[in-house]
Design a protein around this motif. Structure first.
Motif, PDB file in Angstrom:
ATOM      1  N   SER A   1       0.823  -1.211   0.000  1.00  0.00           N
ATOM      2  CA  SER A   1       0.000   0.000   0.000  1.00  0.00           C
ATOM      3  C   SER A   1       0.857   1.260   0.000  1.00  0.00           C
ATOM      4  O   SER A   1       0.554   2.231  -0.695  1.00  0.00           O
ATOM      5  CB  SER A   1      -0.930  -0.002   1.217  1.00  0.00           C
ATOM      6  OG  SER A   1      -1.647   1.204   1.296  1.00  0.00           O
ATOM      7  N   SER A   2       1.939   1.251   0.784  1.00  0.00           N
ATOM      8  CA  SER A   2       2.793   2.443   0.867  1.00  0.00           C
ATOM      9  C   SER A   2       3.598   2.655  -0.411  1.00  0.00           C
ATOM     10  O   SER A   2       3.978   3.793  -0.728  1.00  0.00           O
ATOM     11  CB  SER A   2       3.743   2.331   2.063  1.00  0.00           C
ATOM     12  OG  SER A   2       4.584   1.205   1.921  1.00  0.00           O
ATOM     13  N   LEU A   3       3.862   1.557  -1.157  1.00  0.00           N
ATOM     14  CA  LEU A   3       4.663   1.686  -2.368  1.00  0.00           C
ATOM     15  C   LEU A   3       3.825   1.866  -3.627  1.00  0.00           C
ATOM     16  O   LEU A   3       4.344   2.325  -4.656  1.00  0.00           O
ATOM     17  CB  LEU A   3       5.550   0.446  -2.548  1.00  0.00           C
ATOM     18  CG  LEU A   3       6.667   0.244  -1.522  1.00  0.00           C
ATOM     19  CD1 LEU A   3       7.397  -1.050  -1.797  1.00  0.00           C
ATOM     20  CD2 LEU A   3       7.645   1.416  -1.550  1.00  0.00           C
ATOM     21  N   SER A   4       2.557   1.511  -3.589  1.00  0.00           N
ATOM     22  CA  SER A   4       1.758   1.478  -4.812  1.00  0.00           C
ATOM     23  C   SER A   4       1.645   2.853  -5.471  1.00  0.00           C
ATOM     24  O   SER A   4       1.824   2.976  -6.691  1.00  0.00           O
ATOM     25  CB  SER A   4       0.357   0.917  -4.514  1.00  0.00           C
ATOM     26  OG  SER A   4      -0.294   1.720  -3.535  1.00  0.00           O
ATOM     27  N   ILE A   5       1.361   3.895  -4.669  1.00  0.00           N
ATOM     28  CA  ILE A   5       1.191   5.221  -5.271  1.00  0.00           C
ATOM     29  C   ILE A   5       2.515   5.803  -5.753  1.00  0.00           C
ATOM     30  O   ILE A   5       2.611   6.273  -6.895  1.00  0.00           O
ATOM     31  CB  ILE A   5       0.474   6.159  -4.288  1.00  0.00           C
ATOM     32  CG1 ILE A   5      -0.986   5.736  -4.159  1.00  0.00           C
ATOM     33  CG2 ILE A   5       0.576   7.606  -4.744  1.00  0.00           C
ATOM     34  CD1 ILE A   5      -1.802   6.579  -3.229  1.00  0.00           C
ATOM     35  N   PRO A   6       3.597   5.806  -4.921  1.00  0.00           N
ATOM     36  CA  PRO A   6       4.871   6.306  -5.459  1.00  0.00           C
ATOM     37  C   PRO A   6       5.330   5.569  -6.711  1.00  0.00           C
ATOM     38  O   PRO A   6       5.808   6.186  -7.666  1.00  0.00           O
ATOM     39  CB  PRO A   6       5.848   6.097  -4.297  1.00  0.00           C
ATOM     40  CG  PRO A   6       5.008   6.121  -3.079  1.00  0.00           C
ATOM     41  CD  PRO A   6       3.721   5.487  -3.485  1.00  0.00           C
ATOM     42  N   VAL A   7       5.159   4.236  -6.717  1.00  0.00           N
ATOM     43  CA  VAL A   7       5.582   3.470  -7.889  1.00  0.00           C
ATOM     44  C   VAL A   7       4.720   3.827  -9.101  1.00  0.00           C
ATOM     45  O   VAL A   7       5.229   3.988 -10.220  1.00  0.00           O
ATOM     46  CB  VAL A   7       5.511   1.961  -7.594  1.00  0.00           C
ATOM     47  CG1 VAL A   7       5.687   1.149  -8.868  1.00  0.00           C
ATOM     48  CG2 VAL A   7       6.569   1.571  -6.579  1.00  0.00           C
ATOM     49  N   SER A   8       3.413   3.992  -8.898  1.00  0.00           N
ATOM     50  CA  SER A   8       2.534   4.327 -10.026  1.00  0.00           C
ATOM     51  C   SER A   8       2.859   5.707 -10.593  1.00  0.00           C
ATOM     52  O   SER A   8       2.884   5.890 -11.816  1.00  0.00           O
ATOM     53  CB  SER A   8       1.069   4.262  -9.577  1.00  0.00           C
ATOM     54  OG  SER A   8       0.795   5.258  -8.599  1.00  0.00           O
ATOM     55  N   ILE A   9       3.114   6.686  -9.709  1.00  0.00           N
ATOM     56  CA  ILE A   9       3.484   8.026 -10.195  1.00  0.00           C
ATOM     57  C   ILE A   9       4.823   7.972 -10.922  1.00  0.00           C
ATOM     58  O   ILE A   9       5.018   8.597 -11.975  1.00  0.00           O
ATOM     59  CB  ILE A   9       3.539   9.026  -9.029  1.00  0.00           C
ATOM     60  CG1 ILE A   9       2.162   9.171  -8.369  1.00  0.00           C
ATOM     61  CG2 ILE A   9       4.023  10.390  -9.504  1.00  0.00           C
ATOM     62  CD1 ILE A   9       2.150  10.055  -7.146  1.00  0.00           C
ATOM     63  N   SER A  10       5.751   7.188 -10.360  1.00  0.00           N
ATOM     64  CA  SER A  10       7.060   7.059 -11.001  1.00  0.00           C
ATOM     65  C   SER A  10       6.939   6.449 -12.386  1.00  0.00           C
ATOM     66  O   SER A  10       7.589   6.892 -13.343  1.00  0.00           O
ATOM     67  CB  SER A  10       7.979   6.207 -10.122  1.00  0.00           C
ATOM     68  OG  SER A  10       9.239   6.036 -10.730  1.00  0.00           O
ATOM     69  N   LEU A  11       6.081   5.434 -12.513  1.00  0.00           N
ATOM     70  CA  LEU A  11       5.879   4.818 -13.821  1.00  0.00           C
ATOM     71  C   LEU A  11       5.294   5.816 -14.824  1.00  0.00           C
ATOM     72  O   LEU A  11       5.706   5.856 -15.989  1.00  0.00           O
ATOM     73  CB  LEU A  11       4.959   3.597 -13.690  1.00  0.00           C
ATOM     74  CG  LEU A  11       5.552   2.362 -12.999  1.00  0.00           C
ATOM     75  CD1 LEU A  11       4.484   1.296 -12.816  1.00  0.00           C
ATOM     76  CD2 LEU A  11       6.724   1.812 -13.794  1.00  0.00           C
ATOM     77  N   ALA A  12       4.336   6.613 -14.360  1.00  0.00           N
ATOM     78  CA  ALA A  12       3.722   7.600 -15.262  1.00  0.00           C
ATOM     79  C   ALA A  12       4.749   8.642 -15.719  1.00  0.00           C
ATOM     80  O   ALA A  12       4.843   8.961 -16.916  1.00  0.00           O
ATOM     81  CB  ALA A  12       2.550   8.284 -14.556  1.00  0.00           C
ATOM     82  N   LEU A  13       5.537   9.146 -14.770  1.00  0.00           N
ATOM     83  CA  LEU A  13       6.541  10.147 -15.123  1.00  0.00           C
ATOM     84  C   LEU A  13       7.634   9.543 -15.996  1.00  0.00           C
ATOM     85  O   LEU A  13       8.114  10.185 -16.939  1.00  0.00           O
ATOM     86  CB  LEU A  13       7.149  10.744 -13.853  1.00  0.00           C
ATOM     87  CG  LEU A  13       6.211  11.608 -13.005  1.00  0.00           C
ATOM     88  CD1 LEU A  13       6.872  11.985 -11.684  1.00  0.00           C
ATOM     89  CD2 LEU A  13       5.830  12.875 -13.760  1.00  0.00           C
ATOM     90  N   ALA A  14       8.033   8.305 -15.668  1.00  0.00           N
ATOM     91  CA  ALA A  14       9.062   7.649 -16.474  1.00  0.00           C
ATOM     92  C   ALA A  14       8.559   7.407 -17.901  1.00  0.00           C
ATOM     93  O   ALA A  14       9.316   7.543 -18.874  1.00  0.00           O
ATOM     94  CB  ALA A  14       9.470   6.331 -15.821  1.00  0.00           C
TER      95      ALA A  14
END
Length: 711
Positions: free
Chosen positions: A382-395
Motif C-alpha cells: 500500500s505504501s509503495l503502490s502510489i509512489p511506484v505508479s506516479i514514477s511509472l507515469a513520469l518515467a
C-alpha cells in the motif's frame, strides 16, 4: 503494527490470583500480565489519593479496560484517580520490571505514593491538557516490598477529546525486562530491515526523478515528486532510528509524531505532484484536503487523541483525490493516468482490508497470528503502490519525450542529407551573387566615402561662411572708427596749419588741437589692432588644425565666438535679434586645448542655439518672448572645466534626443544642415580632448549643451 502486537498481549493468558480485591502476582510469563482487574475509581483530584495507606473502600469498582461508552462517571468527571492494590512474590522484589502503558488521554502513574511515569500532561483545562493516543510508553517499575503495594493512576480526558467511544482509558502490561528486550529486538529487527529497504528505495527514486527534472525542467511534477519521496525517506529513517533505541525509563514520542507528520506531508506532496502532472487547478477538493491537513497538524502536534481519526480521514481523502484526478485525466485520453488510478485503487483497497483486520483483532481477537504477516505485506504494498505508479507515469512521459527527440533527430538527419545537395547548389549561386554584390558594394562604399568627404567639407565651409560673415561684421566696427578718426585728424591738422599762419597765434588752441590729434591716433591704433586680431582669428579658424594643444583663455574664446556667431546670423538676416548673456568664472584661466577645434565646436553649438530661439520666435510672432542665449563657464570641484551654451528656444523632443550626435542626422529643413555639426563636435570633445559633451533639454522650453574638459 507494533500497536496491534501489543494489543494482542492484552488478551494473552494472565497469571494472577484475586482475593480481597488485591491483585496477586506469583509469576510473570514471557508475554507479561495485563493489570486489568481489581481497579477502583473516584472522580476528582487530590494527590493524597496516591498514598498506599489511603482508604478507598467507598470508591467505585471501575476497570480501565472498559470502553468509554460504558464509563459515564469518567466522561462526566473528566479527571479522576484509579487505584489498584498489588501483592507480588518475593522473587520480584527489587527486580527491574517493565510497565508498558497504552494510553488514550493523559495520566500519571504512582507506585506507593511515588511518581514513576507520566504520559502527557494531566489537567481538567483543555488548553493545558496534553493527551496521548500512542502505544509503547514503557517505564522501569521496581517493587520494594511484597505486600501493601498500591498502583495509583491520575487520569484526565476532557469532554472536547471524546471522539472515540469504542476505546478505553488505558491499559498496563507488566513484564520482565529481559523478555521485553528480547521481544522488542525481535519485533524491530524485521521492521528495521523492511524500513531500511523502503527508505533506500524512496531516496533512490528521489534522486532519479530529481535528475529527470534537471534534464527536463518543463515537467515540474518531477521536482514535487522527488521532494515527496525525500520526505518519505526521511520519515522512514526516523522510524528506523526510533526502533534502534530500546526504551527504558522514557520514550521519544516526538520521533513517532515527527515521522507520522512527515509521512502525511509526503502524501500531500504526492497529491500536489499529481495535480501539477495532469495540469489541473487546485480546486475545491484539494483545498479541502489542505484544511483537513491543518487540523491534523494541530491535533498531532498537541498529542490530541483526535489526531488518529483525522489522520485516517486525511489519508482516505488523499486517496480519493488521487483516483478523482487520475480518472478525469483518463477521460481526457491520458494514457499515463491509468498507472496512478490503479495505484490509488490498490492502496485504498489494501488500507481498507488492513483496517478491517485491525478491527476484528481488537474486538474479537480474530484472525490469529498469521494476520500480522499479511498486514505487514499489505502495508508495504500500500505504501509503495502510489509512489511506484506516479514514477511509472513520469518515467513513461520521459521515455516518450526521449523517443520523440530521437525520432526528430533522425528526421533532421534525413532532411539534412536531402538538403545538402540543394544547399551546395544554393551556395554556388549565393557565392556568385555575393561576388557581384561585393563589387557593387565596393563601388557604393567608394561613392559614399566621397560623398561623406564632400559633406564634411560642406559642413566646414558652412561653418566658415557663418564665421566669415560674423568676422566681416566685427571688422566693420573698428574700420569705421579708423576711417572716422582719420578724417577728423585731417581736419584738425588743417585747422592747426591755418592757426600757425596767423600773426597772432593762439597757443592754447594749438595745444588743444595737438592733444586731440594724439588722442585720435591712439584710437586709430586701438581699433586697427582690434581689426588685426579679428583677421588673425579668422585665419586661425580657417586653416587646418595642427592638432597641438596650447594654453587658451576659455572665457575669451567663448565670448569671441558668441559675438561672431551672432553677427554672422545678423549678416544673413537683419531682422534677427536675440539677447546674449555671459557668465564666466574667472578661476577657469588657461586650459590646454586645440583652439581651432574647440572654436568650431562652440560656433556650431551657439549657431544651433540662435537657430532654436529664432525658430521659436517665428513660430509664435505674437508671443511675448525674448530670445536669449547664455554662455557660461565654471571650474568644478573635480577639476573639470565646464562650458555651457543654453537657450530658451524650441527644445529637443525625447524621440530625437538620442539621435542628435549621430552622423547625418538633422532636424533642419533640406539644404539648411548636413547633420555633421554635432557629430563632429562630439568627436572633437570626446576623442580629441578626452572630455564629455552632453545635452539637457525639454521640448518647448529650451536646450543646454554642456562641454566638460579636463583642466
Amino acid at each position: 503494527m507494533k500497536n496491534l502486537a501489543f494489543l494482542l498481549l492484552l488478551f494473552a493468558g494472565n497469571v494472577f490470583a484475586q482475593k480481597d480485591d488485591i491483585f496477586r502476582i506469583d509469576k510473570l510469563p514471557k508475554q507479561g500480565i495485563t493489570l486489568d482487574k481489581g481497579w477502583k475509581f473516584h472522580a476528582g483530584d487530590a494527590l493524597e489519593w496516591a498514598n498506599p495507606n489511603f482508604d478507598d473502600s467507598d470508591w467505585d469498582t471501575l476497570h480501565p479496560s472498559t470502553l468509554f461508552a460504558e464509563l459515564p462517571q469518567l466522561t462526566t468527571a473528566e479527571i479522576g484517580w484509579f487505584r489498584l492494590p498489588v501483592q507480588v512474590d518475593s522473587a520480584f522484589i527489587n527486580q527491574p520490571l517493565i510497565l508498558d502503558v497504552t494510553p488514550m488521554g493523559a495520566l500519571e502513574i504512582y507506585l506507593n505514593g511515588n511518581l514513576v511515569h507520566q504520559v502527557g500532561k494531566v489537567s481538567q483545562d483543555p488548553n493545558l491538557e496534553v493527551t496521548y493516543a500512542e502505544g509503547y510508553n514503557p517505564c522501569n517499575f521496581v517493587f520494594s516490598r511484597p505486600e501493601n503495594n498500591v498502583i495509583a493512576v491520575r487520569y484526565s480526558l476532557t469532554k472536547s477529546n471524546f471522539y472515540f467511544k469504542d476505546n478505553h482509558p488505558f491499559s498496563l502490561l507488566l513484564r520482565k525486562l529481559d523478555g521485553y528486550t528480547e521481544e522488542w529486538k525481535a519485533i524491530i529487527g524485521n521492521s528495521i530491515f523492511r524500513r531500511t529497504l523502503i527508505a533506500g528505495f524512496y531516496l533512490m527514486m528521489a534522486i532519479l526523478h530529481l535528475s529527470f527534472y534537471f534534464f527536463y525542467p518543463a515537467q515540474r511534477a518531477n521536482l514535487l515528486f522527488s521532494l515527496a519521496l525525500l520526505v518519505l525517506g526521511i520519515s522512514s529513517l526516523i522510524r528506523i532510528s526510533h526502533g534502534l533505541w530500546l526504551p527504558q525509563v522514557t520514550f521519544f514520542n516526538a520521533k513517532i509524531v515527527l515521522s507520522q507528520i512527515l509521512a502525511v506531508t509526503s502524501e500531500l506532496l504526492l497529491l500536489a505532484a499529481v495535480y501539477v502532472y495532469f495540469r489541473r487547478p487546485f480546486g475545491f477538493f484539494f483545498k479541502g484536503i489542505l484544511v483537513l491537513y491543518a487540523f491534523y497538524m494541530a491535533a498531532r502536534l498537541g498529542y490530541h487523541v483526535a489526531s488518529a481519526g483525522i489522520g485516517s480521514m486525511l489519508i482516505i481523502g488523499i486517496l480519493l483525490n488521487y483516483m478523482y484526478v487520475s480518472y478525469w485525466a483518463m477521460q481526457e485520453n491520458n494514457r499515463s493516468a491509468r498507472f496512478i488510478f490503479y495505484g490509488g485503487i490498490t492502496s485504498f483497497i489494501l488500507l481498507s482490508v488492513n483496517y478491517l483486520l485491525d478491527f476484528y483483532k481488537h474486538e474479537y481477537n480474530y484472525p490469529g497470528e498469521w494476520a500480522a504477516s499479511v498486514q505487514e505485506i499489505m502495508v508495504v504494498i500500500s505504501s509503495l503502490s502510489i509512489p511506484v505508479s506516479i514514477s511509472l507515469a513520469l518515467a513513461r512521459d520521459f521515455a516518450q519525450t526521449s523517443y520523440s527527440l530521437q525520432r526528430n533527430l533522425e528526421e533532421v538527419k534525413q532532411l539534412s542529407a536531402e538538403k545538402q545537395n540543394i544547399l551546395s547548389i544554393q551556395n554556388e549561386m549565393l557565392e556568385r551573387q555575393v561576388n557581384e554584390r561585393t563589387a557593387a558594394l565596393k563601388q557604393s562604399i567608394e561613392t559614399l566615402k566621397a560623398t561623406q568627404s564632400q559633406l564634411v567639407q560642406s559642413e566646414k565651409l558652412a561653418s566658415l561662411g557663418e564665421l566669415t560673415a560674423g568676422i566681416a561684421h566685427e571688422i566693420q566696427n573698428p574700420l569705421n572708427f579708423v576711417n572716422n578718426f582719420s578724417e577728423i585728424s585731417i581736419e584738425l591738422i588743417e585747422e592747426l596749419n591755418e592757426e600757425r599762419k596767423k600773426e597772432n597765434r593762439d597757443l592754447e588752441l594749438e595745444a588743444e588741437l595737438l592733444n586731440d590729434l594724439s588722442q585720435n591716433q591712439q584710437k586709430i591704433n586701438h581699433h586697427g589692432k582690434r581689426a588685426a586680431s579679428i583677421v588673425t582669428g579668422m585665419l586661425q579658424h580657417a586653416r587646418t588644425s595642427s592638432g597641438t594643444k596650447e594654453p587658451t583663455d576659455v572665457n575669451a574664446l567663448a565670448e569671441e565666438y558668441l559675438r561672431l556667431s551672432y553677427h554672422g546670423l545678423r549678416a544673413k538676416d537683419a531682422t534677427f535679434n536675440a539677447k546674449m548673456v555671459t557668465d564666466f568664472d574667472p578661476t577657469v584661466g588657461q586650459v590646454a586645448l586645440i583652439p581651432q577645434d574647440i572654436g568650431r565646436v562652440l560656433l556650431n553649438l551657439i549657431n544651433n542655439a540662435f537657430y532654436a530661439v529664432a525658430q521659436k520666435k517665428n513660430q509664435n510672432p505674437a508671443l511675448a518672448y525674448e530670445p536669449t542665449v547664455t554662455v557660461s563657464s565654471r571650474l568644478s570641484k573635480s577639476g573639470k572645466v565646464e562650458i555651457r551654451i543654453k537657450d530658451n528656444g524650441t527644445g529637443i523632443p525625447d524621440s530625437v534626443k538620442a539621435k542628435i550626435f549621430q552622423p547625418f542626422f538633422t532636424t533642419k529643413p533640406t539644404g539648411q544642415g548636413t547633420g555633421l555639426g554635432l557629430s563632429l563636435a562630439y568627436d572633437i570633445v570626446t576623442k580629441g580632448h578626452g572630455g564629455k559633451l552632453k545635452v539637457e533639454t525639454e521640448a518647448g522650453e529650451g536646450t543646454e549643451f554642456i562641454i566638460r574638459l579636463p583642466k
